[in-house]
Each structure stands twice: as structure tokens, then as C-alpha cells.
Design an enzyme around this catalytic site. Structure first.
Site, PDB file in Angstrom:
ATOM      1  N   ASN A  15      78.565 -58.744  56.406  1.00  0.00           N
ATOM      2  CA  ASN A  15      79.748 -58.985  57.257  1.00  0.00           C
ATOM      3  C   ASN A  15      79.371 -59.532  58.639  1.00  0.00           C
ATOM      4  O   ASN A  15      80.040 -59.279  59.630  1.00  0.00           O
ATOM      5  CB  ASN A  15      80.638 -57.730  57.393  1.00  0.00           C
ATOM      6  CG  ASN A  15      82.026 -58.006  57.974  1.00  0.00           C
ATOM      7  OD1 ASN A  15      82.595 -57.174  58.670  1.00  0.00           O
ATOM      8  ND2 ASN A  15      82.587 -59.148  57.704  1.00  0.00           N
ATOM      9  N   SER A  19      81.291 -63.729  55.367  1.00  0.00           N
ATOM     10  CA  SER A  19      82.688 -63.255  55.341  1.00  0.00           C
ATOM     11  C   SER A  19      83.404 -63.367  56.688  1.00  0.00           C
ATOM     12  O   SER A  19      84.597 -63.675  56.698  1.00  0.00           O
ATOM     13  CB  SER A  19      82.818 -61.852  54.727  1.00  0.00           C
ATOM     14  OG  SER A  19      82.156 -60.872  55.475  1.00  0.00           O
TER      15      SER A  19
HETATM   16  P1  4NP Z   1      76.136 -62.017  55.020  1.00  0.00           P
HETATM   17  O1  4NP Z   1      74.590 -62.306  55.337  1.00  0.00           O
HETATM   18  O2  4NP Z   1      76.162 -61.130  53.804  1.00  0.00           O
HETATM   19  O3  4NP Z   1      76.665 -63.390  54.723  1.00  0.00           O
HETATM   20  O4  4NP Z   1      76.717 -61.377  56.259  1.00  0.00           O
HETATM   21  C1  4NP Z   1      73.639 -61.288  55.498  1.00  0.00           C
HETATM   22  C2  4NP Z   1      73.536 -60.643  56.701  1.00  0.00           C
HETATM   23  C3  4NP Z   1      72.577 -59.669  56.862  1.00  0.00           C
HETATM   24  C4  4NP Z   1      71.718 -59.354  55.820  1.00  0.00           C
HETATM   25  C5  4NP Z   1      71.856 -60.002  54.617  1.00  0.00           C
HETATM   26  C6  4NP Z   1      72.814 -60.982  54.443  1.00  0.00           C
HETATM   27  N1  4NP Z   1      70.721 -58.379  56.001  1.00  0.00           N
HETATM   28  O5  4NP Z   1      69.938 -58.166  55.059  1.00  0.00           O
HETATM   29  O6  4NP Z   1      70.634 -57.757  57.072  1.00  0.00           O
END
Ligand code: 4NP
Length: 152
Positions: A15, A19
Site C-alpha cells: 500500500n 494501490s
Molecule cells: P506495493 O509495493 O505492494 O505496490 O505497495 C511494495 C511495497 C513494499 C514492499 C513490497 C512491495 N516491501 O516489501 O516492503
């Protein structure tokens, strides 16, 4: 009397990238089209609760004249499956994790991939700025399609 606006929830993993971009894009395009909907977003994971969107997501949006700097990360919760009418997820992992919270067929039927034909919006987090611009274009196309068909 005005009908209740359709409530749409955009869901990804953290998030902070896909999103919140989808939330901002759909809200912006709906306003342009004069379509009254409510849009929110959430992550299936809780790593980034309370955080602003990733800088690169903010930049990709700002390049298109959209400001998501005020959004804050939150985690998807089971009651979202009751509160929202349509829950649009970015990838198959989000789909599994969201459906895992569903308890009824009514809830399950609200949940689907944002993109058609089982395509995913790829996670841009570990990539470069161009990945965020590509994500913008994919989501913007899907938002246009939604507003022309499902949400009109
Ligand atoms: P999102 O991207 O799912 O598009 O918000 C990500 C943001 C953070 C992480 C992975 C995907 N993370 O592993 O911290």
C-alpha cells in the site's frame, strides 16, 4: 435521491506503490468523467502502515498532474470485504491473500484482478523509476475501462 456511490478498494502488498497510485488515478479519472464513486486502498501486508506513498510513486503521479502525497498506508482487514462493493487487486498473490479473508460468496464475488485476462500489475518496488511509469500507464488504462463499463 442520489444512489449510494460505488465503493472501490484498490489492494496491493505494501500500500505504498501500486494501490495508492490506483486509488489516485481512479479518483482523478472518475472526477474528470463526472462519475461519483468512493475510492480507497490497502495493502495485504502491514509493513508500511501509516507511511506516505513511495517517493517514486508520488513522482510518477506528479508527472501526470496527480497528487497522492497525502495518502497513508493501511492494512487490508476482513471488514473491508463488507464495506466495499468492488475490491481490485494488483497481482495473483494479492488475490490469494485477499480471498483468504473472505467468508461468504458475496464477499468473494467482489474481489478481482484490476487488469483483464489474468494479467498482473508488476511490483515496481525493487525496480527503477521507469517501472513506476509503466505501472501508471497500466492502471490508467484499466481505470478508463472501468469507468467506461463497470462503474459508469
Ligand atoms: P506495493 O509495493 O505492494 O505496490 O505497495 C511494495 C511495497 C513494499 C514492499 C513490497 C512491495 N516491501 O516489501 O516492503
Amino acid at each position: 435521491m442520489q444512489p449510494q456511490p460505488t465503493r472501490v478498494l484498490m489492494v496491493c502488498l505494501g500500500n505504498i506503490c501500486r494501490s495508492p497510485m490506483a486509488e489516485g488515478i481512479l479518483r482523478h479519472r472518475a472526477a474528470e468523467a463526472g462519475i461519483n464513486i468512493e475510492v480507497d486502498s490497502a495493502g495485504t501486508a502491514g509493513y508500511h502502515v501509516g507511511e506516505a506513498p513511495d517517493r517514486r510513486a508520488q513522482q510518477a503521479m506528479a508527472e501526470q498532474g496527480m497528487d497522492i502525497s497525502g495518502l497513508r498506508g493501511r492494512q487490508l482487514k476482513a471488514t473491508d470485504l463488507d464495506t466495499f462493493d468492488l475490491i481490485l487487486v494488483m497481482d495473483h498473490s494479492n488475490l490469494r491473500n485477499t480471498l483468504a479473508l473472505a467468508r461468504t460468496d458475496v464477499q468473494r464475488k467482489k474481489v478481482r484482478l484490476l487488469l483483464p485476462d489474468a494479467n498482473e500489475v508488476p511490483d515496481p518496488y525493487y525496480g527503477e523509476m521507469d517501472g513506476f511509469r509503466a505501472v501508471f500507464d497500466m492502471i490508467d488504462d484499466a481505470a478508463g475501462e472501468l469507468l467506461r463499463n463497470t462503474l459508469k
